[in-house]
Scaffold this active site. Structure first.
Site, PDB file in Angstrom:
ATOM      1  N   THR A 106      -2.424  -0.988   9.460  1.00 34.34           N
ATOM      2  CA  THR A 106      -2.032  -1.065  10.869  1.00 34.34           C
ATOM      3  C   THR A 106      -0.514  -0.955  10.967  1.00 34.34           C
ATOM      4  OG1 THR A 106      -1.814  -3.482  10.849  1.00 34.34           O
ATOM      5  CG2 THR A 106      -3.976  -2.575  11.432  1.00 34.34           C
ATOM      6  N   GLU A 107      -0.065  -0.732  12.185  1.00 35.62           N
ATOM      7  CA  GLU A 107       1.384  -0.765  12.377  1.00 35.62           C
ATOM      8  C   GLU A 107       1.873  -2.191  12.145  1.00 35.62           C
ATOM      9  OE1 GLU A 107       3.009  -0.248  16.370  1.00 35.62           O
ATOM     10  OE2 GLU A 107       0.995  -0.493  17.181  1.00 35.62           O
ATOM     11  N   CYS A 109       4.766  -5.233  12.911  1.00 35.09           N
ATOM     12  CA  CYS A 109       5.832  -5.726  13.785  1.00 35.09           C
ATOM     13  C   CYS A 109       6.799  -6.498  12.898  1.00 35.09           C
ATOM     14  CB  CYS A 109       5.256  -6.608  14.893  1.00 35.09           C
ATOM     15  SG  CYS A 109       4.377  -5.666  16.158  1.00 35.09           S
ATOM     16  N   ASP A 173      -4.949  -9.051  16.111  1.00 30.78           N
ATOM     17  CA  ASP A 173      -6.053  -9.927  15.713  1.00 30.78           C
ATOM     18  C   ASP A 173      -7.191  -9.916  16.718  1.00 30.78           C
ATOM     19  OD1 ASP A 173      -4.834 -10.532  13.374  1.00 30.78           O
ATOM     20  OD2 ASP A 173      -4.235 -12.549  13.916  1.00 30.78           O
TER      21      ASP A 173
END
Length: 322
Positions: A106-107, A109, A173
């Site tokens: 996933t990307e 952060c 999530d």
């Protein structure tokens, strides 16, 4: 398909401890976070030249827990379908049969989750908190207006992530999210007790439970205190929530405008506004005029959006995740 193993003889190779089957993504040994069922590592997309998150779940640990397995696969299926600037994007997914692990990229952060970020930065203006709140709402509006409607059901500050250098906030999530039909009603009791709407406990609710949780997120952002931290058991939280007793941290709010906004979010279901309605609330007046912030746009800049589209279109779904 087993993962490609790094070549220890190649001195010029990146210090990856694992590489995905395509050879595109490499995982470092740096742990970004751990959850109830998964570990998240720092990784690198060699094609795009960007850091990403490598989410890893040891399936063997849950081989006897079918509901948990279903939840894990549900999160991956959900992420595959979502495209929004304020929702964590999925790039790739596969199962390592040999190691009995589910992996998905996933990307990432860079500043972690909003709870820890807020703890690190004690002095934050109300304007900044409003910008974060606005982005969470835009993500919720997207989920709730999705066809079919998606209810997150576990929205809290540890499930919201931030790129602190640009103030960009994203919801992640989605393992407890529910896809509901035209009735927009769900029935399972799931979530984090401090953030759960009263009707969740009654097993008859709609997407407005996310608005209640959002209100609790705003409360935590403002006070830097998890709601109902005065309670030492889930039973006590339950009694207060179902009895309509507000968290003690509400008394710490000094700004009447903030308190009124949170109360709107925590109202009874019939009086509780939707995400779309809250986006029009006077609470956010003036933020759209701040041209210095790119975080208020409904989508990423064209180049970023295109790059995301290119990556997400290449997601391959292993057997069992269709």
């Amino acid at each position: 398909m087993p993962c490609v193993k790094p070549d220890p003889e190649d001195k010029d190779a990146e210090p990856f401890v694992e590489i995905d089957p395509t050879g595109r993504y490499g995982r470092y040994d740096d742990l970004l976070g751990t959850g109830a069922v998964k570990r998240v590592y720092r990784a690198f997309d060699q094609e795009e030249g960007i850091e990403v998150a490598w989410n890893q779940v040891r399936l063997r640990s849950f081989s006897e827990d079918r509901p948990m397995m279903d939840r894990l696969f549900a999160e991956v299926r959900l992420l595959r379908r979502l495209r929004h600037a304020n929702i964590i994007a999925l790039y790739n997914v596969w199962i390592d049969e040999e190691g009995s692990k589910l992996n998905f990229i996933t990307e990432v952060c860079t500043s972690g989750n909003l709870r820890e970020y807020r703890k690190r930065h004690r002095h934050v203006s109300l304007k900044a908190l409003k910008k974060w709140s606005l982005q969470i709402l835009m993500g919720l509006e997207y989920l709730h207006n999705h066809e079919p409607c998606i209810i997150h059901r576990d929205l809290n500050c540890s499930n919201v992530f931030i790129n602190g250098n640009i103030g960009e906030v994203k919801i992640g999530d989605l393992g407890l999210a529910a896809i509901v039909g035209k009735s927009r009603a769900a029935h399972s009791i799931l979530g984090t007790p401090e953030f759960m709407a009263p009707e969740l406990y009654e097993e008859e609710y709609t997407e407005l439970v996310d608005i209640y949780s959002f209100g609790m997120c705003v409360l935590e952002m403002v006070t830097r205190e998890i709601p109902y931290s005065e309670c030492d058991s889930v039973a006590k939280i339950y009694r207060k929530v179902t009895g309509g007793v507000r968290p003690a941290s509400m008394t710490k709010i000094k700004d009447p405008e903030v308190e009124a906004f949170i109360e709107r979010c925590l109202a009874k279901p019939r009086a509780r506004p939707s995400a779309s309605e809250l986006l029009m609330d006077p609470f956010f007046d003036g933020l759209e005029d701040d041209s210095s912030s790119s975080s208020l746009s409904n989508s990423a800049p064209p180049s970023a959006a295109a790059a995301t589209a290119n990556r997400t279109q290449q997601v391959a779904v292993p057997t069992g995740l269709d």
